[in-house]
Write a protein that holds these residues in place. Structure first.
Motif, short mmCIF file in Angstrom:
data_model
loop_
_atom_site.label_atom_id
_atom_site.label_comp_id
_atom_site.label_asym_id
_atom_site.label_seq_id
_atom_site.Cartn_x
_atom_site.Cartn_y
_atom_site.Cartn_z
N ILE A 125 60.03 44.35 33.55
CA ILE A 125 60.36 45.04 34.94
C ILE A 125 60.38 46.57 34.42
N ASP A 126 59.56 47.57 35.19
CA ASP A 126 59.49 48.67 34.63
C ASP A 126 59.13 49.63 35.76
N ARG A 127 60.31 50.50 36.15
CA ARG A 127 60.30 51.62 37.12
C ARG A 127 59.18 51.11 38.38
N GLY A 128 59.53 50.07 38.95
CA GLY A 128 59.07 49.66 40.46
C GLY A 128 57.70 49.01 40.19
N ARG A 129 57.57 48.35 38.94
CA ARG A 129 56.32 47.72 38.91
C ARG A 129 56.85 46.32 37.99
N ILE A 130 56.20 45.30 37.95
CA ILE A 130 56.56 44.25 36.94
C ILE A 130 55.14 43.95 36.42
N TYR A 131 54.91 43.78 34.89
CA TYR A 131 53.63 43.42 34.31
C TYR A 131 53.93 42.45 33.23
N VAL A 184 48.85 51.70 38.01
CA VAL A 184 50.23 51.78 38.71
C VAL A 184 51.11 52.56 38.13
N LYS A 185 51.47 53.74 38.97
CA LYS A 185 52.21 54.85 38.30
C LYS A 185 53.71 54.43 38.49
N PRO A 186 54.61 54.71 37.47
CA PRO A 186 55.88 54.37 37.49
C PRO A 186 56.64 55.17 38.66
N LYS A 187 57.84 54.59 39.24
CA LYS A 187 58.52 55.17 40.25
C LYS A 187 59.81 55.30 39.54
N GLU A 188 61.18 54.90 40.28
CA GLU A 188 62.20 55.08 40.03
C GLU A 188 62.89 54.01 38.94
N GLY A 241 39.03 36.56 34.38
CA GLY A 241 40.31 37.77 34.25
C GLY A 241 40.82 37.66 35.69
N ALA A 242 41.94 37.49 36.02
CA ALA A 242 42.79 37.91 37.38
C ALA A 242 42.26 39.26 37.82
N PHE A 243 42.09 39.50 39.06
CA PHE A 243 41.62 40.70 39.51
C PHE A 243 42.97 41.53 39.75
N LEU A 244 43.64 42.01 38.76
CA LEU A 244 45.03 42.55 39.12
C LEU A 244 45.05 43.94 38.34
N PRO A 245 45.93 44.91 38.96
CA PRO A 245 45.73 46.28 38.23
C PRO A 245 46.42 46.28 37.12
N SER A 246 46.02 47.12 36.12
CA SER A 246 46.46 47.37 34.85
C SER A 246 47.78 48.32 35.05
N MET A 305 48.66 43.50 32.58
CA MET A 305 48.21 43.45 34.11
C MET A 305 49.65 43.51 35.14
N VAL A 306 49.48 44.39 36.22
CA VAL A 306 50.67 44.21 36.98
C VAL A 306 50.66 43.03 38.03
#
Length: 160
Positions: free
Chosen positions: A64-70, A41-45, A32-37, A87-88
């Motif tokens: 693409i979702d409020r400041g993060r891409i997963y 990672v809390k959404p932003k704007e 597994g890639a060691f990436l955050p779920s 995974m983000v």
């Protein structure tokens, strides 16, 4: 003794029994890639480009979702790291100026710059740990098509 049919059956069974174990020996193990779920990672704007996008070189869908891409669809990165849905892969991701977005590409381990072209494609450049990487993302389904079209209009009017 053994008939030709029995010998053939024994050979076939032996091949079927040996073949899977040989295939496992020759496979590269995935971890597994060691990436955050996404839950880490809390959404932003909200952004005018929020929605589902395809990474053209991988033919995989991300959101693409409020400041993060997963990841929506999983893929294998660098032959062994398994990126799984949820995974983000890019964070933080924010608009720097109209049509220009910046962030950190987590799998490629480097700063990212994405430019939304007048033809609705994100041209992405990452100065990654293993060198420069370029790829494109193509919109599939946008959360707010009116906001997206307004941004495209703004880019075209500015000569982009």
């Amino acid at each position: 003794m053994f008939s030709n049919l029995k010998i053939s059956a024994l050979i076939a069974i032996s091949i079927l029994w040996i073949a899977p174990s040989q295939a496992q020996v020759n496979q590269i193990p995935e971890i597994g890639a060691f990436l955050p779920s996404i839950t880490d990672v809390k959404p932003k704007e909200v952004s005018p480009i929020d929605g589902l996008w395809t990474i053209s070189s991988l033919d995989k869908v991300v959101r693409i979702d409020r400041g993060r891409i997963y990841a929506i669809e999983g893929w294998t990165h660098l032959f062994v790291l398994k990126i799984q849905p949820g995974m983000v892969v890019i964070h933080p991701f924010k608009q720097q100026s109209p049509g220009v977005f910046v962030g950190d590409d987590l799998p490629l381990q480097g700063p990212l710059k994405a430019i939304l072209t007048g033809d609705r494609i994100l041209d992405i450049n990452v100065d990654g740990a293993l060198g420069e990487v370029n790829y494109q993302m193509i919109p599939q389904q946008l959360d707010d098509t009116d906001a997206f079209n307004q941004l495209i209009k703004q880019i075209r009017n500015s000569g982009g």
